[in-house]
Design a protein around this motif. Structure first.
Motif, mmCIF file in Angstrom:
data_model
loop_
_atom_site.group_PDB
_atom_site.id
_atom_site.type_symbol
_atom_site.label_atom_id
_atom_site.label_comp_id
_atom_site.label_asym_id
_atom_site.label_seq_id
_atom_site.Cartn_x
_atom_site.Cartn_y
_atom_site.Cartn_z
ATOM 1 N N LEU A 69 176.426 13.196 -10.715
ATOM 2 C CA LEU A 69 176.083 11.858 -11.205
ATOM 3 C C LEU A 69 174.647 11.454 -10.913
ATOM 4 C CD1 LEU A 69 179.148 9.535 -10.459
ATOM 5 C CD2 LEU A 69 178.262 10.239 -12.673
ATOM 6 N N ARG A 70 173.953 12.217 -10.089
ATOM 7 C CA ARG A 70 172.638 11.764 -9.617
ATOM 8 C C ARG A 70 171.643 11.595 -10.754
ATOM 9 N NH1 ARG A 70 173.168 15.505 -4.870
ATOM 10 N NH2 ARG A 70 171.817 16.948 -5.990
ATOM 11 N N LEU A 71 171.564 12.568 -11.641
ATOM 12 C CA LEU A 71 170.590 12.489 -12.732
ATOM 13 C C LEU A 71 170.939 11.364 -13.698
ATOM 14 C CD1 LEU A 71 168.128 13.613 -14.211
ATOM 15 C CD2 LEU A 71 169.655 15.196 -15.397
ATOM 16 N N VAL A 72 172.220 11.203 -14.018
ATOM 17 C CA VAL A 72 172.619 10.162 -14.957
ATOM 18 C C VAL A 72 172.300 8.778 -14.405
ATOM 19 C CG1 VAL A 72 174.570 9.153 -16.194
ATOM 20 C CG2 VAL A 72 174.409 11.631 -15.944
ATOM 21 N N ALA A 73 172.634 8.547 -13.124
ATOM 22 C CA ALA A 73 172.356 7.239 -12.522
ATOM 23 C C ALA A 73 170.862 6.965 -12.464
ATOM 24 C CB ALA A 73 172.971 7.176 -11.124
ATOM 25 N N THR A 74 170.065 7.969 -12.126
ATOM 26 C CA THR A 74 168.616 7.778 -12.068
ATOM 27 C C THR A 74 168.037 7.549 -13.447
ATOM 28 O OG1 THR A 74 168.592 9.279 -10.163
ATOM 29 C CG2 THR A 74 166.484 8.769 -11.187
ATOM 30 N N LEU B 146 169.587 6.148 -16.026
ATOM 31 C CA LEU B 146 169.950 4.799 -16.453
ATOM 32 C C LEU B 146 169.074 3.750 -15.772
ATOM 33 C CD1 LEU B 146 173.854 5.035 -16.524
ATOM 34 C CD2 LEU B 146 172.286 4.995 -18.462
ATOM 35 N N SER B 147 168.749 3.958 -14.509
ATOM 36 C CA SER B 147 167.864 3.010 -13.829
ATOM 37 C C SER B 147 166.462 3.047 -14.423
ATOM 38 C CB SER B 147 167.805 3.326 -12.333
ATOM 39 O OG SER B 147 167.170 4.570 -12.102
ATOM 40 N N GLY B 148 165.978 4.252 -14.796
ATOM 41 C CA GLY B 148 164.674 4.338 -15.445
ATOM 42 C C GLY B 148 164.657 3.656 -16.797
ATOM 43 N N LEU B 149 165.724 3.832 -17.584
ATOM 44 C CA LEU B 149 165.793 3.161 -18.878
ATOM 45 C C LEU B 149 165.920 1.647 -18.715
ATOM 46 C CD1 LEU B 149 168.093 5.560 -20.934
ATOM 47 C CD2 LEU B 149 165.599 5.357 -21.006
ATOM 48 N N MET B 150 166.567 1.190 -17.632
ATOM 49 C CA MET B 150 166.631 -0.246 -17.370
ATOM 50 C C MET B 150 165.236 -0.802 -17.078
ATOM 51 S SD MET B 150 168.520 -2.926 -17.197
ATOM 52 C CE MET B 150 170.210 -2.340 -17.068
ATOM 53 N N THR B 151 164.418 -0.031 -16.357
ATOM 54 C CA THR B 151 163.039 -0.451 -16.119
ATOM 55 C C THR B 151 162.245 -0.510 -17.421
ATOM 56 O OG1 THR B 151 163.132 0.562 -13.916
ATOM 57 C CG2 THR B 151 160.955 0.050 -14.802
ATOM 58 N N VAL B 152 162.442 0.479 -18.294
ATOM 59 C CA VAL B 152 161.772 0.471 -19.597
ATOM 60 C C VAL B 152 162.201 -0.750 -20.400
ATOM 61 C CG1 VAL B 152 161.583 1.699 -21.787
ATOM 62 C CG2 VAL B 152 161.453 2.967 -19.645
ATOM 63 N N ALA B 153 163.495 -1.066 -20.378
ATOM 64 C CA ALA B 153 163.975 -2.262 -21.078
ATOM 65 C C ALA B 153 163.344 -3.520 -20.491
ATOM 66 C CB ALA B 153 165.497 -2.341 -20.987
ATOM 67 N N GLY B 154 163.174 -3.564 -19.168
ATOM 68 C CA GLY B 154 162.512 -4.706 -18.554
ATOM 69 C C GLY B 154 161.069 -4.863 -19.000
ATOM 70 N N GLU B 155 160.363 -3.747 -19.192
ATOM 71 C CA GLU B 155 158.978 -3.827 -19.657
ATOM 72 C C GLU B 155 158.903 -4.319 -21.094
ATOM 73 O OE1 GLU B 155 157.679 0.118 -18.951
ATOM 74 O OE2 GLU B 155 157.220 -0.215 -16.831
ATOM 75 N N LEU B 156 159.865 -3.935 -21.921
ATOM 76 C CA LEU B 156 159.893 -4.450 -23.294
ATOM 77 C C LEU B 156 160.242 -5.934 -23.321
ATOM 78 C CD1 LEU B 156 161.691 -1.480 -25.102
ATOM 79 C CD2 LEU B 156 159.251 -2.026 -25.124
ATOM 80 N N VAL B 157 161.206 -6.343 -22.489
ATOM 81 C CA VAL B 157 161.551 -7.759 -22.404
ATOM 82 C C VAL B 157 160.371 -8.557 -21.845
ATOM 83 C CG1 VAL B 157 163.117 -9.425 -21.322
ATOM 84 C CG2 VAL B 157 164.007 -7.274 -22.205
ATOM 85 N N LEU B 158 159.618 -7.942 -20.934
ATOM 86 C CA LEU B 158 158.435 -8.599 -20.377
ATOM 87 C C LEU B 158 157.447 -8.975 -21.468
ATOM 88 C CD1 LEU B 158 156.475 -9.308 -17.978
ATOM 89 C CD2 LEU B 158 155.775 -6.907 -18.038
ATOM 90 N N GLY C 136 160.184 5.826 -21.662
ATOM 91 C CA GLY C 136 161.577 5.944 -22.074
ATOM 92 C C GLY C 136 161.903 7.315 -22.636
ATOM 93 N N GLY C 137 161.010 7.862 -23.458
ATOM 94 C CA GLY C 137 161.230 9.203 -23.982
ATOM 95 C C GLY C 137 161.235 10.262 -22.897
ATOM 96 N N ALA C 138 160.397 10.068 -21.859
ATOM 97 C CA ALA C 138 160.377 11.017 -20.745
ATOM 98 C C ALA C 138 161.715 11.042 -20.021
ATOM 99 C CB ALA C 138 159.252 10.653 -19.782
ATOM 100 N N TRP C 139 162.324 9.870 -19.815
ATOM 101 C CA TRP C 139 163.634 9.837 -19.153
ATOM 102 C C TRP C 139 164.699 10.521 -20.006
ATOM 103 C CZ3 TRP C 139 164.435 9.532 -14.383
ATOM 104 C CH2 TRP C 139 163.667 8.716 -13.546
ATOM 105 N N LEU C 140 164.666 10.317 -21.311
ATOM 106 C CA LEU C 140 165.642 10.979 -22.170
ATOM 107 C C LEU C 140 165.464 12.498 -22.155
ATOM 108 C CD1 LEU C 140 165.654 8.547 -25.237
ATOM 109 C CD2 LEU C 140 167.362 8.730 -23.418
ATOM 110 N N LEU C 141 164.210 12.951 -22.126
ATOM 111 C CA LEU C 141 163.968 14.390 -22.040
ATOM 112 C C LEU C 141 164.504 14.962 -20.736
ATOM 113 C CD1 LEU C 141 162.553 16.994 -23.074
ATOM 114 C CD2 LEU C 141 160.538 16.236 -21.801
ATOM 115 N N LEU C 142 164.256 14.256 -19.627
ATOM 116 C CA LEU C 142 164.754 14.736 -18.339
ATOM 117 C C LEU C 142 166.278 14.785 -18.323
ATOM 118 C CD1 LEU C 142 162.365 12.865 -15.871
ATOM 119 C CD2 LEU C 142 162.182 15.193 -16.726
ATOM 120 N N TRP C 143 166.917 13.779 -18.906
ATOM 121 C CA TRP C 143 168.380 13.755 -18.940
ATOM 122 C C TRP C 143 168.941 14.935 -19.744
ATOM 123 C CZ3 TRP C 143 171.344 12.310 -23.468
ATOM 124 C CH2 TRP C 143 172.713 12.274 -23.232
#
Length: 580
Positions: free
Chosen positions: A253-258, A260-272, A413-420
Motif C-alpha cells: 500500500l505504500r506507493l498507492v498511499a504516497t 494519492l497524497s501527491g495528487l492531493m497536493t497537486v489538486a490543492g495547487e490547482l484550487v489555489l 501530477g503526471g510524474a506521480w501517475l508515472l511513478l504509480w
C-alpha cells in the motif's frame, strides 16, 4: 521424536505454532493432557508489520485518508509564493487621469533592452522632472500597476516592492525556503524523539498561529519573519504526515498511499490558483489555507489519530507490549484494532526510543544511502527551475505566468501517475535512474543545441526535463522513507528534503542577480546530474520490502549484486534485505 508429555514446540514467527503430530507406537501411553493443562506458548514481541495489521483494514484506510486530506490546504501555504511575489508591469504614477501615449513619452525616459534584439521600452523606475526632459529622477508619487495575471493585490503592489525596493522580494523567497529547511531538520528530529502524534499536533498549532499573524502583517519586515515561521511549521505538518502515512501501510500500500497524497497536493495547487482568481488578495489567499487547518487540530483528541504503531514499537513501552500480547493471545475473535486502541491510550514509562549515536556514526551504509539520495534531491530541485525559465532566460520570450504555473503543476501530477504505473513493476532504483538520466539528457540537449532548436523543440525538451526532474524529486523522498530505519526516519527524510531546499535556493538567488550567469548555472547542474546517475547505482532496492526498524535493520539495505538475479517475492515478516 517428541514425547506426549513434552510441551509443544514454539514457532519462531509471531503466528501460533501448529500442533505437533503424535508418534505412532504400539505401547500404550498416558492420555494426552487437555488444552487447559498445557502451558501457554510464550508470546513473542509484535513486529512492525504485525502492529500495522493490528489496526484492522477499515481503521487503517481511515487513518491513511486522514493523513492525506491536510495536503489540500498545506498546498495553499507552501505553494503560494509565486502568486504573492509576482511583480506586474508598472510605471511611475503621473498626476491626473489616464495619460495618453504622448504624455507618457514626454514624461518617462526610454530605456534600452538588456538582451540582444530587445528594443527596450519606457522606464519603469524613472521619470523626467516637470516633463522638461532636462533631468531624470526616481518615481516621486508611487507607481501604477498593470495587473493582468495573478493577484490584483499582492505584497509587491501593496508595499511597492519594485525598483529600489525589489530586493525584498528575493529576500522573502530565500527566507521562505530557509523556513522550510528549518522545519525539515528541526521537526523531523522532533518526530523521531517525541513521537509523530505530538510533533503533528505542535506543528498544526504553530501553523494556525503563524498563518493568522502572516495575514495581519503590517510591514514587509514582519511579513518576512512570520512567513519564515509559517513555512517551518507547515513543513513539519507535511513531513510528519508523510512518514506517519508510510508507517501505517504494509509494503503493497505504500506507493498507492504516497501517490494519492501527491495528487492531493497537486489538486490543492490547482484550487489555489482558482481561489487566487476569485479573492484577488494575498491576505485572503493565505487565510484560506490557514483557517481550515484548525479543523485538523481535532487529530489531537485521543483515538482520532493515534501514534504510529512502528514508532510505538521502538519506544520501549513494556506495559503496552504486554497488554498487546495478552489481548492477542487471550481472544482470537476480538478485533485487533481494539488492542491497538489500548496500546495507544495506556501510559508509558518511557516514550522516547533509545538511539545509540556511536552506532549511528558507524552506520556507513545508512550514511551512504542518505548522501546519495540527498545529492539527487539537491540536483532535481535545483535544475527544475532551469527548465521552467529556459525560454525566458535564453531567448527572452518568457511565457505567461499562468502557462508556467499550470505546466509545473501538471508535470508534478503526471510524474506521480508515472511513478504509480512503473515503480512497483520496475523497482525504485531503476525508475530513479531512468528519470535522472532523462533530466540530464534534456539539459544537455537544450544547452548544446539551443541555437538550432525551434521554439517547439525547446518547449518539448523543457517539459520533458521539468517532468523528469519532478519525478526524481518525488521518488527520492519515497525512497528515503523506505530505507531509513524508523528510529531516524523523520531525521533522514527531513535531511533529504532540506538538501532539496538548498537546490531551490538557486532560483531566488538568480532572480536577485537579474538572472546573470544563468548559462553557467544550468551547465553546473547538468554536470552534477550525470554524476548523480552514477551514484544512484550504489542504492539498494526497497520494492515490497518491510520498513526497517532499528539501525541494524537499516544497515542490511545494501546494493544487490549486479551479476546475480534476486527474487522479489520477499515474505512480509522477513528481514529487510534477506539473502535469496
Amino acid at each position: 521424536m517428541t514425547s506426549p508429555d513434552s510441551p509443544p514446540l514454539v514457532s519462531p514467527s509471531p503466528c501460533p505454532a501448529p500442533p505437533p503430530s503424535l508418534p505412532s507406537s504400539s505401547v500404550p501411553s498416558s492420555p494426552a493432557p487437555s488444552s487447559s493443562s498445557l502451558p501457554a506458548p510464550p508470546s513473542l514481541p509484535p513486529t512492525g508489520e504485525v502492529m500495522v495489521l493490528a489496526l484492522g483494514r477499515k481503521k487503517q484506510r481511515v487513518l491513511i485518508a486522514l493523513s492525506i486530506l491536510p495536503n489540500l490546504f498545506l498546498a495553499f501555504l507552501l505553494s503560494s509564493d509565486p502568486l504573492i511575489t509576482l511583480s506586474p508591469p508598472h510605471r511611475c504614477h503621473l498626476p491626473g487621469p489616464l495619460p495618453s501615449p504622448e504624455v507618457l513619452n514626454a514624461s518617462l525616459p526610454w530605456e534600452k533592452g538588456k538582451r540582444p534584439g530587445d528594443s527596450g521600452g519606457l522606464s519603469q523606475c524613472k521619470q523626467y522632472v516637470n516633463i522638461s526632459q532636462s533631468a531624470v529622477v526616481d518615481c516621486e508619487d508611487g507607481w501604477d500597476y498593470n495587473v493582468t495575471e495573478g493577484l490584483r493585490n499582492n505584497i509587491v503592489t501593496e508595499w511597492d516592492l519594485v525598483c529600489g525596493q525589489y530586493w525584498l522580494v528575493p529576500v522573502e523567497e530565500v527566507c521562505f525556503i530557509l523556513g522550510i529547511l528549518t522545519g525539515c531538520l528541526g521537526l523531523g528530529y522532533a518526530a523521531d524523539r517525541l513521537g509523530r502524534s505530538k510533533t503533528l499536533l505542535t506543528s498544526l498549532t504553530l501553523s494556525v498561529v503563524f498563518g493568522v499573524l502572516v495575514c495581519v502583517s503590517p510591514y514587509p519586515s514582519i511579513f518576512i519573519v512570520m512567513r519564515f515561521c509559517l513555512a517551518a511549521a507547515s513543513t513539519g505538518v507535511y513531513l510528519t504526515l508523510y512518514i506517519t502515512r508510510l508507517e501505517l501501510c504494509e509494503p503493497s500500500l505504500r506507493l498507492v498511499a504516497t501517490m494519492l497524497s501527491g495528487l492531493m497536493t497537486v489538486a490543492g495547487e490547482l484550487v489555489l490558483l482558482a481561489v487566487a482568481l476569485g479573492c484577488q488578495s494575498w491576505r485572503g489567499l493565505l487565510g484560506a489555507g490557514a483557517a481550515p487547518l484548525t479543523l485538523f487540530l481535532s487529530y489531537g483528541i485521543p483515538g482520532v489519530f493515534p501514534e504510529s504503531p512502528r514508532w510505538l514499537l521502538l519506544s520501549e513501552r513494556s506495559a503496552d507490549m504486554n497488554s498487546f500480547s495478552e489481548r492477542r493471545n487471550s481472544s482470537r475473535d476480538v478485533r485487533d484494532d481494539e488492542s491497538f486502541t489500548e496500546l495507544d491510550s495506556e501510559p508509558a514509562p518511557s516514550s522516547r526510543p533509545r538511539l545509540s549515536f556511536p552506532e549511528l556514526f558507524h552506520s556507513r551504509n545508512i550514511w551512504k544511502n542518505m548522501c546519495v539520495l540527498g545529492f539527487t534531491s539537491f540536483i532535481s530541485h535545483g535544475i527544475s527551475h532551469c527548465y521552467s525559465s529556459f525560454r525566458g532566460d535564453v531567448r527572452g520570450t518568457a511565457p505567461s505566468f499562468y502557462w508556467t504555473y499550470l505546466l509545473s503543476v501538471c508535470a508534478g501530477g503526471g510524474a506521480w501517475l508515472l511513478l504509480w504505473a512503473t515503480v512497483d513493476r520496475c523497482g525504485r532504483r531503476g525508475i530513479l535512474l531512468l528519470s535522472m538520466t532523462m533530466t540530464g539528457l534534456a539539459s544537455l540537449i537544450l544547452l548544446g543545441l539551443m541555437e538550432y532548436l525551434s521554439e517547439t523543440a525547446i518547449t518539448v525538451f523543457s517539459v520533458l526535463g521539468l517532468f523528469s526532474s519532478q519525478a526524481t524529486a518525488s521518488l527520492c523522498i519515497l525512497f528515503t522513507a523506505e530505507i531509513m530505519p524508523t528510529i531516524i526516519r523523520g531525521t533522514g527524510v527531513g535531511a533529504v528534503l532540506a538538501l532539496g531546499c538548498v537546490g531551490r535556493l538557486s532560483s531566488p538567488l538568480m532572480d536577485l542577480r537579474n538572472h546573470y550567469g544563468y548559462f553557467l548555472h544550468h551547465v553546473v547542474y547538468s554536470s552534477l546530474a550525470l554524476l548523480a546517475v552514477l551514484s544512484i547505482l550504489l542504492l539498494p532496492e526497497s520494492k515490497r520490502k518491510p520498513l526497517p526498524q532499528t539501525l541494524a535493520d537499516g544497515e542490511q539495505y545494501r546494493r544487490p549484486p549486479l551479476g546475480r538475479r534476486r527474487r522479489d517475492n520477499v515474505p512480509l515478516l522477513a528481514t529487510p534485505n534477506p539473502e535469496t
